[in-house]
Motif scaffolding. Structure first.
Motif, PDB file in Angstrom:
ATOM      1  N   ILE A 190      69.145  10.649  37.659  1.00 39.48           N
ATOM      2  CA  ILE A 190      70.434  11.197  38.072  1.00 39.48           C
ATOM      3  C   ILE A 190      71.169  11.700  36.837  1.00 39.48           C
ATOM      4  O   ILE A 190      71.510  10.926  35.943  1.00 39.48           O
ATOM      5  N   ILE A 191      71.351  13.002  36.784  1.00 47.08           N
ATOM      6  CA  ILE A 191      72.034  13.631  35.657  1.00 47.08           C
ATOM      7  C   ILE A 191      73.362  14.184  36.160  1.00 47.08           C
ATOM      8  O   ILE A 191      73.397  14.893  37.156  1.00 47.08           O
ATOM      9  N   SER A 192      74.438  13.807  35.505  1.00 49.64           N
ATOM     10  CA  SER A 192      75.738  14.377  35.868  1.00 49.64           C
ATOM     11  C   SER A 192      76.001  15.539  34.935  1.00 49.64           C
ATOM     12  O   SER A 192      75.859  15.406  33.725  1.00 49.64           O
ATOM     13  N   THR A 193      76.353  16.687  35.499  1.00 46.21           N
ATOM     14  CA  THR A 193      76.583  17.841  34.648  1.00 46.21           C
ATOM     15  C   THR A 193      78.019  18.314  34.781  1.00 46.21           C
ATOM     16  O   THR A 193      78.668  18.076  35.796  1.00 46.21           O
ATOM     17  N   GLY A 194      78.480  18.966  33.767  1.00 47.80           N
ATOM     18  CA  GLY A 194      79.833  19.529  33.806  1.00 47.80           C
ATOM     19  C   GLY A 194      80.634  19.121  32.596  1.00 47.80           C
ATOM     20  O   GLY A 194      80.416  18.058  32.029  1.00 47.80           O
ATOM     21  N   GLY A 207      92.481  17.686  32.146  1.00 52.33           N
ATOM     22  CA  GLY A 207      91.497  18.536  32.798  1.00 52.33           C
ATOM     23  C   GLY A 207      90.242  17.801  33.212  1.00 52.33           C
ATOM     24  O   GLY A 207      89.349  18.366  33.831  1.00 52.33           O
ATOM     25  N   GLN A 208      90.152  16.508  32.884  1.00 50.97           N
ATOM     26  CA  GLN A 208      88.940  15.743  33.238  1.00 50.97           C
ATOM     27  C   GLN A 208      89.140  14.919  34.506  1.00 50.97           C
ATOM     28  O   GLN A 208      90.251  14.514  34.836  1.00 50.97           O
ATOM     29  N   ILE A 209      88.020  14.681  35.161  1.00 52.62           N
ATOM     30  CA  ILE A 209      88.015  13.766  36.300  1.00 52.62           C
ATOM     31  C   ILE A 209      86.851  12.799  36.094  1.00 52.62           C
ATOM     32  O   ILE A 209      85.956  13.060  35.293  1.00 52.62           O
ATOM     33  N   TYR A 210      86.880  11.681  36.835  1.00 49.39           N
ATOM     34  CA  TYR A 210      85.788  10.727  36.679  1.00 49.39           C
ATOM     35  C   TYR A 210      84.521  11.219  37.371  1.00 49.39           C
ATOM     36  O   TYR A 210      84.586  11.916  38.380  1.00 49.39           O
ATOM     37  N   ASP A 211      83.401  10.819  36.818  1.00 51.04           N
ATOM     38  CA  ASP A 211      82.095  11.129  37.385  1.00 51.04           C
ATOM     39  C   ASP A 211      81.895  10.276  38.632  1.00 51.04           C
ATOM     40  O   ASP A 211      81.659   9.084  38.544  1.00 51.04           O
ATOM     41  N   VAL A 212      82.007  10.897  39.757  1.00 48.77           N
ATOM     42  CA  VAL A 212      81.869  10.179  41.031  1.00 48.77           C
ATOM     43  C   VAL A 212      80.424  10.248  41.515  1.00 48.77           C
ATOM     44  O   VAL A 212      79.846   9.274  41.977  1.00 48.77           O
ATOM     45  N   ASN A 213      79.841  11.439  41.368  1.00 50.36           N
ATOM     46  CA  ASN A 213      78.573  11.700  42.039  1.00 50.36           C
ATOM     47  C   ASN A 213      77.425  10.824  41.573  1.00 50.36           C
ATOM     48  O   ASN A 213      76.596  10.403  42.377  1.00 50.36           O
ATOM     49  N   ALA A 214      77.376  10.552  40.261  1.00 52.24           N
ATOM     50  CA  ALA A 214      76.248   9.764  39.764  1.00 52.24           C
ATOM     51  C   ALA A 214      76.162   8.459  40.540  1.00 52.24           C
ATOM     52  O   ALA A 214      75.086   8.052  40.992  1.00 52.24           O
ATOM     53  N   TYR A 215      77.303   7.797  40.724  1.00 50.88           N
ATOM     54  CA  TYR A 215      77.290   6.465  41.326  1.00 50.88           C
ATOM     55  C   TYR A 215      77.156   6.525  42.839  1.00 50.88           C
ATOM     56  O   TYR A 215      76.484   5.697  43.449  1.00 50.88           O
ATOM     57  N   ALA A 216      77.792   7.535  43.434  1.00 54.56           N
ATOM     58  CA  ALA A 216      77.673   7.696  44.883  1.00 54.56           C
ATOM     59  C   ALA A 216      76.221   8.031  45.245  1.00 54.56           C
ATOM     60  O   ALA A 216      75.632   7.456  46.162  1.00 54.56           O
ATOM     61  N   VAL A 217      75.651   8.956  44.502  1.00 55.73           N
ATOM     62  CA  VAL A 217      74.274   9.373  44.761  1.00 55.73           C
ATOM     63  C   VAL A 217      73.311   8.234  44.396  1.00 55.73           C
ATOM     64  O   VAL A 217      72.335   7.977  45.103  1.00 55.73           O
ATOM     65  N   GLY A 218      73.619   7.517  43.315  1.00 54.74           N
ATOM     66  CA  GLY A 218      72.788   6.368  42.927  1.00 54.74           C
ATOM     67  C   GLY A 218      72.724   5.340  44.046  1.00 54.74           C
ATOM     68  O   GLY A 218      71.654   4.805  44.361  1.00 54.74           O
ATOM     69  N   ALA A 219      73.876   5.067  44.667  1.00 57.99           N
ATOM     70  CA  ALA A 219      73.905   4.130  45.792  1.00 57.99           C
ATOM     71  C   ALA A 219      73.076   4.687  46.950  1.00 57.99           C
ATOM     72  O   ALA A 219      72.346   3.946  47.613  1.00 57.99           O
ATOM     73  N   GLY A 220      73.172   5.992  47.156  1.00 59.35           N
ATOM     74  CA  GLY A 220      72.383   6.633  48.203  1.00 59.35           C
ATOM     75  C   GLY A 220      70.888   6.511  47.939  1.00 59.35           C
ATOM     76  O   GLY A 220      70.087   6.335  48.860  1.00 59.35           O
ATOM     77  N   TYR A 230      70.025   6.312  35.605  1.00 59.40           N
ATOM     78  CA  TYR A 230      71.183   7.124  35.229  1.00 59.40           C
ATOM     79  C   TYR A 230      70.988   7.770  33.865  1.00 59.40           C
ATOM     80  O   TYR A 230      70.770   7.078  32.884  1.00 59.40           O
ATOM     81  N   TYR A 231      71.026   9.099  33.832  1.00 62.83           N
ATOM     82  CA  TYR A 231      70.848   9.835  32.576  1.00 62.83           C
ATOM     83  C   TYR A 231      72.174  10.235  31.946  1.00 62.83           C
ATOM     84  O   TYR A 231      72.193  10.948  30.944  1.00 62.83           O
ATOM     85  N   GLY A 232      73.278   9.791  32.532  1.00 62.11           N
ATOM     86  CA  GLY A 232      74.584  10.063  31.932  1.00 62.11           C
ATOM     87  C   GLY A 232      75.048  11.491  32.141  1.00 62.11           C
ATOM     88  O   GLY A 232      74.522  12.216  32.994  1.00 62.11           O
ATOM     89  N   ILE A 233      76.030  11.864  31.347  1.00 59.26           N
ATOM     90  CA  ILE A 233      76.695  13.153  31.527  1.00 59.26           C
ATOM     91  C   ILE A 233      76.138  14.170  30.540  1.00 59.26           C
ATOM     92  O   ILE A 233      76.020  13.892  29.356  1.00 59.26           O
ATOM     93  N   VAL A 234      75.781  15.334  31.052  1.00 57.42           N
ATOM     94  CA  VAL A 234      75.270  16.413  30.211  1.00 57.42           C
ATOM     95  C   VAL A 234      76.236  17.587  30.336  1.00 57.42           C
ATOM     96  O   VAL A 234      76.646  17.930  31.446  1.00 57.42           O
ATOM     97  N   ARG A 235      76.636  18.147  29.201  1.00 58.61           N
ATOM     98  CA  ARG A 235      77.597  19.253  29.245  1.00 58.61           C
ATOM     99  C   ARG A 235      76.922  20.558  29.668  1.00 58.61           C
ATOM    100  O   ARG A 235      75.694  20.659  29.652  1.00 58.61           O
ATOM    101  N   PHE A 241      71.085  20.883  28.692  1.00 61.16           N
ATOM    102  CA  PHE A 241      70.590  20.730  30.052  1.00 61.16           C
ATOM    103  C   PHE A 241      69.063  20.802  30.097  1.00 61.16           C
ATOM    104  O   PHE A 241      68.401  20.007  30.771  1.00 61.16           O
ATOM    105  N   ARG A 242      68.491  21.762  29.320  1.00 59.05           N
ATOM    106  CA  ARG A 242      67.029  21.902  29.303  1.00 59.05           C
ATOM    107  C   ARG A 242      66.373  20.614  28.805  1.00 59.05           C
ATOM    108  O   ARG A 242      65.412  20.120  29.376  1.00 59.05           O
ATOM    109  N   LYS A 243      66.945  20.050  27.742  1.00 58.72           N
ATOM    110  CA  LYS A 243      66.402  18.835  27.156  1.00 58.72           C
ATOM    111  C   LYS A 243      66.441  17.685  28.185  1.00 58.72           C
ATOM    112  O   LYS A 243      65.444  16.992  28.393  1.00 58.72           O
ATOM    113  N   ALA A 244      67.571  17.533  28.848  1.00 56.97           N
ATOM    114  CA  ALA A 244      67.713  16.457  29.834  1.00 56.97           C
ATOM    115  C   ALA A 244      66.736  16.659  30.985  1.00 56.97           C
ATOM    116  O   ALA A 244      66.095  15.714  31.460  1.00 56.97           O
TER     117      ALA A 244
END
Lengths: 642, 642
Positions: A190-194, A207-220, A230-235, A241-244
């Protein structure tokens, strides 16, 4: 980027075609897991027993092992007497043999001795020294479980594909399996991007918000039988992104990203996936969830989920979850739909399928579905929904009362015992807690007083909490008539003091509504009682000043910032985001803010007559009259009417 | 042993009183777990948000941030042109301000710049150099999500007691929680007791069976929110048991044992628990599960479960599971009962409550429940059941057709698409696999041909697999009439060759039925086609020899050992436990055993007319006619009729 992937760019496909694009990845793998760890897993092979269960003829009662023939004719008056030749405990290898005229004492589960073919229950015997007197005859086989009677060697006991619960695990243990062949749980990266997201717990930059999707999707992922990694947040940078993506796709069975779905970021993701592997789908004809990318990298499937949490979870459930279930051997969930009547008319958007989140409630005609509308990207809309309605591409309107099929989020709908819709009040929190102590659940949805009245009229809410002021200056009662609500009754609640909440010490010297122009305020939701009161006061002020209402409110910054709750108003003032806001005295007192009183407000409850007989409604009414509630109200600074 | 515990000895209590004895232990504890690990846990506190979500006004579409007023009057023919003053990506802190006559390009999720109050979707614009042409007006707030519109700071977002799924975890992440306050999972020590049990995977000594309960109960502990800790097998010795109990009760929140419930072992356990702590209950007025001990040791609750797996699981579910659910904050499962009609008359035992395992099937009148009867202590009975019926102490008989309430094992009944009851056949395994490939599930219950006919008559089975020989020498057809089965149709299946299976090389030179007296055999279940054929042949032989049938079968060892399946017969012969058994040629061939043919047998299917239209039945009938099935039949050594 190859031409073949290029040509699929921006060609929206249907949800079904998006699923089909992943079919080549519907594979399973197998592993052996120790018996104590196989709970919830799925059998990858048929299991045939290598042993008989039980492996020997055994006594199924405490008593005496006998030759059945020796007991025939026995009764209370004339018991048959047999010599006790020994005793066999469970686990013993019998050393004695039952000869005619003898019996052997035997425990439940113990191995039958040679020569015996039945067991007399201990309750039907008495012993004197070496002799047992038998008062009831037995037939051959009575109280004996024969070897293999439960499971015979060679018997197929469980089939491939069976989900393992305690009942199946019983059988696996009984046939002596130490390790169990199950489908391997797919590893899901699970990679969070943005650039706008931060991990929960970290301070948010502007301008930032919390990473919701990683954990919601992880639970899914867990929910559907996979193992999240969890691969954390990638800008949003092609190299990062290619590396991740390269790293994740060599390690995981499926790579999920979420976010980066604004045009520029999406293009970057599209080219990078196309460069590393292949893009299979770019865009799904569905709302929410249009900006989805499906592809492959290193031979592993890749799904780029949209950034909005409700969209990400929807696409996850529709596209990724079936793949994960297949990989882990989880069966498709059963009975996941119910039929319901639409509680109000719903407009849809033509040209793409819409998955509309809805809540469910019970009415006298069965289930009713009410749409949960919180605006694009709201996280709380899924929390308050029980499932969703699929609205086809060509459907523009679903009329009130028409039957819809609701796809449920959980196999079981956990209906609250009481559904309270209306204006937010701390008193509702108290009632919810007191109801909880009586074993009743409450779901409360905050939509303001007017929304409360409406949802009573639609038969959606069981109870509405309202404090709506009529032009004539009367609270609540007049609206039953003016809104045409017949099948409901108004129960008087309590009195709250409404006024202006300002920072401690009132630094801006606000004395009343007339001081608000030029200040920053935080407003309440349209249709809420507080909002109505505020607008009435503002209209009065506009008339006094001789300026148009529209002009007046333009001079009040934040007039269109709508807080959904009283406490949120206080929080905004404490945080220095607003100078003032309308609210109840309690909130000011509890937050040590200053308060300028405007008027007493009557907070009442509208209850649908249909639900009056329900135990939960009765409990609710009892609580309203209870001493406990009165005491809690006083703590809040409210008072009961009269 | 204290007097106070002594006096409760053998005073059976009701199930309800057994549960009440544990009430003092209904406590919870709390812990913080990292967000990625909280799936499936239960919130121990109300969660109020410490932040606004979103924390700033943000664009909900890709487009241009504008002053709404600057777009008014725009249309396709006369677009409004604005100067592009800059660009804002998601995560940026806006450096530009929107002045009248300007617009700022903005990405979905990006922070609104000062001066702007709406966003024009990119689809409604086109750009020329520094200028954007807007073709549709927007109103203030359009395509903007205001700060706090989803969640306001201070808002109560989730209530204590909420079970955390992906939807709730979304909300926790959105408000920035890194660690989540949840109820601690109770640690449950599981001790297996008894001299007769061995761990799965170990070789069984004579008189031993595998330890089923530890793993079945361990799975139940997980299912209900606890963490099992396996203490292994403890023999029936006071010192060993006392040591294990003392150790477990200092470490775990709940101690469970299972087994040692024969009179002697039970007394030992009773005295030991009484010596270490206190016995609260000794014996429950329920079947199965009477020999249960409830007590406390070191202030921790202790439950001594019965030894039979079905009894142990039943008492676990009734007594231990509610306690574990309470400790872990799991809600009581909802909707766990369904109403059904009893498919056949059920005799019960007076004086204690009975929990009767039943299977469920759908009929035209709703659900029907059929009892699963496999004898005391059978492990497989729970596997085949969907739930159980509670039969009160004073109820002696439940009449066929009367309504019963079935308590389900799972919240969702996974009805098989086709319920096949009848004689075991390898062909059924093939059909099950082929059905599975078409996406249909099959449950097959082996009760012999006669049982299959009967369950068709009762409306329980959808299909019966039968090979029953009439006195006149005709297979199957005559039984529809003689058993009074009207609403069913007979579909011809295939031909199997029946005969005597013996060890490879036929070392005992068995030539026919006449050679069986004096040998050890393995018989088949009463009512099975093979059994009927065998008994017919034996009666013929008895008549020829002029001996009574009863006398003849006494000379055949193992006549009353009933194997439920063909393959189990082969396995018994391979293992040297029997010299011969009746069965089909296939089984002999597949197991490289010798075979003495007796006659051709017709294996057919009886199908209830009511289910003929079901997709699963149609698929079943298609499979019967398919080339794949024909090929598989030939592999088995069967042949299609005609």
């Amino acid at each position: 980027m190859s031409n073949s992937s290029r040509k699929e760019f921006r060609t929206l496909v249907s949800l079904e075609d998006a699923r089909k694009a992943l079919l080549p990845f519907y594979k399973t793998a197998e592993e052996q897991v120790p018996l104590p760890e196989c709970y919830g897993r799925t059998l990858a092979r048929n299991i045939a027993s290598r042993v008989d269960v039980p492996g020997f003829d055994r006594a199924s009662m405490d008593g005496f092992a006998v030759k059945a023939r020796d007991t025939w004719g026995a009764d209370e008056a004339e018991p048959r007497s047999l010599r006790i030749a020994g005793i066999i405990h469970a686990g013993d290898t019998p050393a004695v043999k039952v000869e005619p005229g003898t019996a052997v004492e035997i425990a439940t589960g113990a191995m039958m001795p040679e020569g015996a073919n039945a067991v007399v229950m201990v309750e039907q015997t008495d012993t004197e020294g070496d002799t047992v007197n038998i008062r009831k005859p037995v037939s051959p086989g009575e109280n004996v479980m024969h070897a293999g009677a439960d499971v015979m060697q060679g018997e197929l006991v469980l089939r491939k594909g069976t989900r393992l619960t305690s009942r199946e695990i019983s059988v696996l243990a009984a046939v002596g399996l130490k390790e169990v062949p199950v489908y391997r749980r797919p590893g899901v990266a699970i990679i969070s991007t943005g650039n706008e997201i931060a991990s929960p717990g970290e301070p948010l930059k502007p301008g930032q918000i919390y990473d919701v999707n990683a954990y919601a999707v992880g639970a899914g992922v867990i929910e559907n039988g996979g193992e999240p990694c969890y691969y954390g947040i990638v800008r949003d940078e092609p190299d990062a992104f290619r590396k991740a993506l390269l790293d994740a796709s060599t390690k995981a069975d499926l790579v999920l990203t979420s976010g980066s779905t604004s045009a520029g970021a999406s293009d970057m993701m599209f080219s990078t996936v196309g460069g590393v592997g292949k893009v299979l789908v770019h865009g799904i004809k569905i709302k929410p969830g249009k900006p989805t990318i499906i592809g492959e990298a290193n031979g592993r499937p890749f799904i780029g989920l949209p950034g909005y949490p409700s969209s990400a979870l929807t696409i996850f459930n529709e596209v990724a979850a079936p793949l994960i279930r297949h990989m882990s051997g989880h069966p498709e969930p059963e009975r996941s739909t119910v039929k319901a009547k639409m509680a109000l008319t719903l407009q849809s958007e033509a040209g793409r399928e819409v998955l509309q989140p809805v809540g469910l409630t019970r009415t006298k005609d069965g289930l009713a579905a009410y749409p949960i509308e919180k605006g694009s990207g709201a996280v709380t809309s899924l929390r308050d929904a029980d499932g969703y309605v699929e609205i086809g591409e060509d459907v523009h309107v679903i009329e009130e009362g028409s039957e819809v099929e609701v796809r449920l989020f959980s196999p079981v709908i956990s209906f609250p015992d009481l559904l309270i819709i209306g204006s937010h009040c701390l008193g509702i929190d108290v009632i919810t807690d007191l109801m909880g102590e009586k074993g009743f659940t409450v779901r409360s949805i905050n939509v303001g007083s007017l929304g409360g009245f409406r949802s009573i009229r639609k038969g959606v809410a069981d109870v509405a909490g309202v404090h709506l002021l009529d032009e004539s200056g009367v609270y609540n009662e007049p609206f039953l008539k003016s809104l045409g609500i017949g099948d409901a009754t108004l129960v008087k609640g309590y009195i709250r003091e409404q006024g202006i909440i300002v920072a401690r010490g009132n630094p801006l010297h606000i004395r009343g509504i007339a001081d608000l122009p030029g200040k920053r305020i935080v407003n309440r939701t349209k249709g809420s009682g507080t909002r109505t009161l505020f607008d009435m006061e503002l209209r009065k002020l506009a008339a006094e000043k001789g300026v148009p209402f529209e002009k007046l409110i333009e001079s009040i910054r934040g007039y269109d910032v709508e807080a959904k709750t009283h406490s949120a108003v206080a929080a905004a003032i404490i945080a220095g985001k607003a100078d003032a806001g309308l609210g109840i005295k309690t909130v000011a007192v509890q937050n040590r803010l200053d308060f300028i009183p405007l008027r007493d407000e009557e907070y009442d409850f509208v209850i649908r007559k249909e639900v009056l007989d329900r135990p939960a409604t009765k409990a609710f009414l009892e609580i309203l009259k209870s001493k406990e509630f009165d005491a809690e109200l006083q703590n809040l600074g409210y008072r009961l009417k009269i």
